[in-house]
Design a protein around this motif. Structure first.
Motif, PDB file in Angstrom:
ATOM      1  N   PHE A  80      -2.125   9.306 -10.126  1.00 38.17           N
ATOM      2  CA  PHE A  80      -3.047   9.611  -8.952  1.00 38.17           C
ATOM      3  C   PHE A  80      -3.150  11.235  -8.926  1.00 38.17           C
ATOM      4  O   PHE A  80      -4.431  11.622  -8.870  1.00 38.17           O
ATOM      5  CB  PHE A  80      -2.666   8.995  -7.890  1.00 38.17           C
ATOM      6  N   PHE A  81      -2.107  11.724  -8.614  1.00 35.10           N
ATOM      7  CA  PHE A  81      -2.408  13.170  -8.013  1.00 35.10           C
ATOM      8  C   PHE A  81      -2.577  14.043  -9.185  1.00 35.10           C
ATOM      9  O   PHE A  81      -3.427  15.045  -9.164  1.00 35.10           O
ATOM     10  CB  PHE A  81      -0.824  13.629  -7.696  1.00 35.10           C
ATOM     11  N   TYR A  82      -2.228  13.801 -10.795  1.00 34.68           N
ATOM     12  CA  TYR A  82      -2.871  14.498 -11.837  1.00 34.68           C
ATOM     13  C   TYR A  82      -4.162  14.212 -11.795  1.00 34.68           C
ATOM     14  O   TYR A  82      -4.950  15.246 -12.319  1.00 34.68           O
ATOM     15  CB  TYR A  82      -2.007  14.130 -13.008  1.00 34.68           C
ATOM     16  N   SER A  83      -4.819  13.091 -11.712  1.00 39.29           N
ATOM     17  CA  SER A  83      -6.189  12.993 -11.776  1.00 39.29           C
ATOM     18  C   SER A  83      -6.992  13.346 -10.767  1.00 39.29           C
ATOM     19  O   SER A  83      -7.996  13.881 -11.018  1.00 39.29           O
ATOM     20  CB  SER A  83      -6.386  11.291 -11.614  1.00 39.29           C
ATOM     21  N   ALA A  84      -6.421  13.457  -9.513  1.00 38.05           N
ATOM     22  CA  ALA A  84      -6.975  14.279  -8.617  1.00 38.05           C
ATOM     23  C   ALA A  84      -7.094  15.754  -8.604  1.00 38.05           C
ATOM     24  O   ALA A  84      -7.968  16.373  -8.501  1.00 38.05           O
ATOM     25  CB  ALA A  84      -6.292  14.048  -7.177  1.00 38.05           C
ATOM     26  N   LEU A  85      -6.008  16.311  -9.251  1.00 41.81           N
ATOM     27  CA  LEU A  85      -6.074  17.554  -9.619  1.00 41.81           C
ATOM     28  C   LEU A  85      -7.277  18.005 -10.913  1.00 41.81           C
ATOM     29  O   LEU A  85      -7.854  18.994 -10.583  1.00 41.81           O
ATOM     30  CB  LEU A  85      -4.680  18.027 -10.366  1.00 41.81           C
ATOM     31  N   VAL A  86      -7.216  17.287 -11.803  1.00 45.20           N
ATOM     32  CA  VAL A  86      -8.246  17.346 -12.783  1.00 45.20           C
ATOM     33  C   VAL A  86      -9.523  17.202 -12.430  1.00 45.20           C
ATOM     34  O   VAL A  86     -10.275  17.929 -12.349  1.00 45.20           O
ATOM     35  CB  VAL A  86      -7.838  16.242 -13.931  1.00 45.20           C
TER      36      VAL A  86
END
Length: 138
Positions: A80-86
Protein backbone atom coordinates in the motif's frame (compact mmCIF):
# COMPACT_ATOMS: atom_id res chain seq x y z
CA UNK A 1 3.31 9.89 -34.44
CA UNK A 2 1.20 13.02 -34.09
CA UNK A 3 4.08 15.02 -32.60
CA UNK A 4 6.42 13.90 -35.38
CA UNK A 5 3.84 14.81 -38.03
CA UNK A 6 3.25 18.22 -36.45
CA UNK A 7 7.00 18.92 -36.19
CA UNK A 8 7.77 17.80 -39.74
CA UNK A 9 9.15 20.26 -42.26
CA UNK A 10 6.01 20.22 -44.41
CA UNK A 11 3.73 20.54 -41.37
CA UNK A 12 0.74 19.59 -43.49
CA UNK A 13 -2.56 19.35 -41.62
CA UNK A 14 -3.44 16.23 -43.60
CA UNK A 15 -0.35 14.48 -42.24
CA UNK A 16 -1.34 15.40 -38.70
CA UNK A 17 -4.92 14.19 -39.23
CA UNK A 18 -3.79 10.90 -40.78
CA UNK A 19 -1.27 10.37 -37.97
CA UNK A 20 -3.98 11.07 -35.38
CA UNK A 21 -6.41 8.61 -36.98
CA UNK A 22 -3.72 5.93 -37.30
CA UNK A 23 -2.66 6.50 -33.70
CA UNK A 24 -6.23 6.10 -32.45
CA UNK A 25 -6.73 3.02 -34.61
CA UNK A 26 -3.53 1.46 -33.28
CA UNK A 27 -4.56 2.30 -29.73
CA UNK A 28 -7.97 0.68 -30.26
CA UNK A 29 -6.41 -2.44 -31.80
CA UNK A 30 -4.11 -2.85 -28.81
CA UNK A 31 -6.29 -1.55 -25.99
CA UNK A 32 -9.61 -3.28 -26.65
CA UNK A 33 -8.29 -6.86 -26.47
CA UNK A 34 -6.18 -5.91 -23.45
CA UNK A 35 -9.27 -4.57 -21.70
CA UNK A 36 -11.18 -7.79 -22.43
CA UNK A 37 -8.33 -9.88 -21.01
CA UNK A 38 -8.06 -7.69 -17.91
CA UNK A 39 -11.82 -7.90 -17.36
CA UNK A 40 -11.75 -11.71 -17.63
CA UNK A 41 -8.85 -11.91 -15.18
CA UNK A 42 -10.65 -9.58 -12.77
CA UNK A 43 -13.86 -11.63 -12.92
CA UNK A 44 -11.90 -14.84 -12.30
CA UNK A 45 -10.14 -13.27 -9.33
CA UNK A 46 -13.42 -12.02 -7.82
CA UNK A 47 -15.03 -15.44 -8.27
CA UNK A 48 -12.02 -17.22 -6.75
CA UNK A 49 -12.00 -14.92 -3.72
CA UNK A 50 -15.74 -15.42 -3.21
CA UNK A 51 -15.35 -19.21 -3.34
CA UNK A 52 -12.53 -19.04 -0.80
CA UNK A 53 -14.69 -16.90 1.47
CA UNK A 54 -17.57 -19.41 1.22
CA UNK A 55 -15.21 -22.30 1.88
CA UNK A 56 -13.87 -20.60 5.00
CA UNK A 57 -17.40 -19.99 6.27
CA UNK A 58 -18.13 -23.72 6.07
CA UNK A 59 -14.81 -25.07 7.31
CA UNK A 60 -13.97 -23.41 10.63
CA UNK A 61 -10.64 -25.17 11.08
CA UNK A 62 -7.34 -23.57 12.10
CA UNK A 63 -6.89 -22.17 8.59
CA UNK A 64 -10.36 -20.59 8.38
CA UNK A 65 -8.90 -17.08 8.21
CA UNK A 66 -7.08 -17.98 4.98
CA UNK A 67 -9.29 -15.83 2.68
CA UNK A 68 -8.58 -12.72 4.70
CA UNK A 69 -4.88 -13.26 4.06
CA UNK A 70 -5.25 -14.53 0.48
CA UNK A 71 -2.75 -12.81 -1.77
CA UNK A 72 -1.06 -10.95 1.09
CA UNK A 73 2.31 -12.64 1.22
CA UNK A 74 4.40 -11.10 3.92
CA UNK A 75 3.64 -7.59 5.09
CA UNK A 76 0.66 -6.35 3.02
CA UNK A 77 0.88 -2.75 4.20
CA UNK A 78 4.19 -2.24 2.42
CA UNK A 79 2.48 -2.71 -0.94
CA UNK A 80 0.00 0.00 0.00
CA UNK A 81 2.70 2.47 0.95
CA UNK A 82 4.80 1.74 -2.15
CA UNK A 83 1.73 2.12 -4.33
CA UNK A 84 0.81 5.38 -2.64
CA UNK A 85 4.35 6.61 -3.27
CA UNK A 86 4.21 5.60 -6.95
CA UNK A 87 0.78 7.22 -7.37
CA UNK A 88 1.98 10.45 -5.75
CA UNK A 89 5.09 10.55 -7.94
CA UNK A 90 3.03 9.83 -11.06
CA UNK A 91 0.64 12.67 -10.24
CA UNK A 92 3.48 15.11 -9.52
CA UNK A 93 5.37 14.18 -12.69
CA UNK A 94 2.17 14.44 -14.75
CA UNK A 95 1.60 17.94 -13.40
CA UNK A 96 5.22 18.88 -14.18
CA UNK A 97 5.00 17.50 -17.72
CA UNK A 98 1.70 19.27 -18.38
CA UNK A 99 2.96 22.53 -16.90
CA UNK A 100 5.95 22.69 -19.25
CA UNK A 101 4.62 22.09 -22.76
CA UNK A 102 7.53 23.88 -24.44
CA UNK A 103 9.21 20.55 -25.23
CA UNK A 104 6.68 18.31 -27.03
CA UNK A 105 8.97 15.27 -26.84
CA UNK A 106 8.32 15.08 -23.10
CA UNK A 107 4.63 14.45 -23.78
CA UNK A 108 5.57 10.87 -24.62
CA UNK A 109 5.96 10.30 -20.88
CA UNK A 110 2.26 10.92 -20.23
CA UNK A 111 1.01 7.45 -21.25
CA UNK A 112 3.71 5.84 -19.08
CA UNK A 113 2.75 7.99 -16.11
CA UNK A 114 -0.94 7.22 -16.60
CA UNK A 115 -0.29 3.46 -16.70
CA UNK A 116 1.93 3.63 -13.60
CA UNK A 117 -0.72 5.65 -11.78
CA UNK A 118 -3.47 3.20 -12.74
CA UNK A 119 -1.45 0.21 -11.55
CA UNK A 120 -0.74 1.98 -8.26
CA UNK A 121 -4.38 2.99 -7.88
CA UNK A 122 -5.59 -0.60 -8.41
CA UNK A 123 -3.30 -1.80 -5.61
CA UNK A 124 -4.51 0.95 -3.30
CA UNK A 125 -8.15 0.14 -4.09
CA UNK A 126 -7.55 -3.57 -3.43
CA UNK A 127 -5.89 -2.75 -0.11
CA UNK A 128 -8.76 -0.47 0.90
CA UNK A 129 -11.30 -3.18 0.06
CA UNK A 130 -9.51 -5.73 2.23
CA UNK A 131 -8.40 -3.66 5.19
CA UNK A 132 -10.87 -0.76 5.25
CA UNK A 133 -13.76 -0.31 7.62
CA UNK A 134 -16.71 -2.54 6.72
CA UNK A 135 -19.83 -0.76 5.59
CA UNK A 136 -22.76 -0.80 7.99
CA UNK A 137 -25.72 -2.34 6.19
CA UNK A 138 -28.92 -1.36 7.66
Amino acid sequence: MVIDAADSASSDTTDVAVASVLGLLLLAVLAVPALFVLRALRMRSVRRFELLRQWAAVDRGPDADFPTRYGAEGYPHGRFFYSALVLTLALILTAVVLADLSDPSVLGLLPCLVVAGLFAWSTIRKYAARYGWPYASG
